[in-house]
Enzyme design. Sequence first.
Site, PDB file in Angstrom:
ATOM      1  N   LEU A  74       0.855  -1.185   0.000  1.00 54.33           N
ATOM      2  CA  LEU A  74       0.000   0.000   0.000  1.00 54.33           C
ATOM      3  C   LEU A  74       0.890   1.234   0.000  1.00 54.33           C
ATOM      4  O   LEU A  74       1.891   1.290   0.719  1.00 54.33           O
ATOM      5  CB  LEU A  74      -0.897   0.028   1.241  1.00 54.33           C
ATOM      6  CG  LEU A  74      -2.157  -0.835   1.230  1.00 54.33           C
ATOM      7  CD1 LEU A  74      -2.795  -0.843   2.618  1.00 54.33           C
ATOM      8  CD2 LEU A  74      -3.161  -0.340   0.200  1.00 54.33           C
ATOM      9  N   ASP A  75       0.543   2.240  -0.809  1.00 54.93           N
ATOM     10  CA  ASP A  75       1.273   3.504  -0.787  1.00 54.93           C
ATOM     11  C   ASP A  75       1.193   4.110   0.608  1.00 54.93           C
ATOM     12  O   ASP A  75       0.225   3.864   1.346  1.00 54.93           O
ATOM     13  CB  ASP A  75       0.680   4.487  -1.800  1.00 54.93           C
ATOM     14  CG  ASP A  75       0.941   4.078  -3.244  1.00 54.93           C
ATOM     15  OD1 ASP A  75       1.906   3.330  -3.477  1.00 54.93           O
ATOM     16  OD2 ASP A  75       0.183   4.514  -4.134  1.00 54.93           O
ATOM     17  N   PRO A  76       2.176   4.935   0.990  1.00 59.44           N
ATOM     18  CA  PRO A  76       2.128   5.569   2.315  1.00 59.44           C
ATOM     19  C   PRO A  76       0.815   6.295   2.595  1.00 59.44           C
ATOM     20  O   PRO A  76       0.292   6.230   3.711  1.00 59.44           O
ATOM     21  CB  PRO A  76       3.314   6.538   2.267  1.00 59.44           C
ATOM     22  CG  PRO A  76       4.293   5.874   1.354  1.00 59.44           C
ATOM     23  CD  PRO A  76       3.439   5.232   0.291  1.00 59.44           C
ATOM     24  N   MET A  77       0.268   6.976   1.578  1.00 59.13           N
ATOM     25  CA  MET A  77      -0.972   7.722   1.765  1.00 59.13           C
ATOM     26  C   MET A  77      -2.158   6.811   2.075  1.00 59.13           C
ATOM     27  O   MET A  77      -3.116   7.203   2.747  1.00 59.13           O
ATOM     28  CB  MET A  77      -1.278   8.535   0.500  1.00 59.13           C
ATOM     29  CG  MET A  77      -2.551   9.365   0.583  1.00 59.13           C
ATOM     30  SD  MET A  77      -3.036  10.055  -1.027  1.00 59.13           S
ATOM     31  CE  MET A  77      -3.714   8.604  -1.827  1.00 59.13           C
ATOM     32  N   ALA A  78      -2.103   5.573   1.588  1.00 49.93           N
ATOM     33  CA  ALA A  78      -3.240   4.653   1.689  1.00 49.93           C
ATOM     34  C   ALA A  78      -3.266   3.936   3.032  1.00 49.93           C
ATOM     35  O   ALA A  78      -2.244   3.721   3.680  1.00 49.93           O
ATOM     36  CB  ALA A  78      -3.185   3.635   0.560  1.00 49.93           C
TER      37      ALA A  78
END
Length: 304
Positions: free
Chosen positions: A40-44
Amino acid sequence: MPVQQHGLLVLDKPSGPSSAQCISKVKRLGQKKIGHAGTLDPMAGGVLLVLLGHATKISGHLMADGEKVYAGTLRLGETTDTWDAEGTVTATAPWHHVTEADVRAIVDSWLGSSEQEVPPYSAAKHQGQPLYKLSRAGRETPVKTKTVEISLAEVVWCDLPHVRFRVRCSSGTYIRSLAHSLGIRLGCGAVLTELTREYSHPFGLDMAHTLDAVLAEPGRLAERVIPITHALPHWPKVGISLQQEASVRNGIPLPYQPEMVADMPFMEGVKAILLDTREVPVALVETAIVGGRQVWAVLRGLWS
């Protein structure tokens, strides 16, 4: 030395840290072997499948078998280099000409199989280098595409310029790409502002534990770990004898016997999990014909 776990921990990843940072924090509880299935991307935020011990060996099968469900929010009117709100703005455009009907029509069109452009800031590789490293170095990144399958696409709410949506998709689908392509088609640009993975086959948020809870209660790690057999629920479980286990550990295919799998007739390509006499997973296997014989061929051993 803490007891080593062999199974899955369904983590509710918070927005902010990277998947690797979350894994590193869990590892500090004393787990030697650890990995994850589906970055998962950091933002997610949302479901991150953490693989412990022998379960690290089933990652590829989890990824291959698993569809995912995401809920995301996008904002019209701008484009960034990363295709999400955390990137550098590269263009802005008016969005007031866009109607809710326009948005719903495009989201509906996501359904089915399509070729998706891979974001320039992603872990996809070109000549052995991740695209994000090329992008950060200011080098031109080639346009890469991949085939994705979307079986659910819906608008949850629309309060322009913000849109909340949900998709059920094949593993490896870039949700940032969906937002970016919608912005292009509407002629105003769009960026992903929030993303939650609600489901990663075969587990949802209802089975997930927050990172804070896992770190605060290390003594409860064992009870939170899901057995390997539950991670591949549709794979038959086949019990074997001590003698058969010895053969498997030496990489020798086992003769296929229908009575081992509820009298299931032989079919090539059926995957299963072998269990020892204590019902502990020993190996991932697949039916095959080897030397004219019907056998269980070892895909991956689940031992040290």
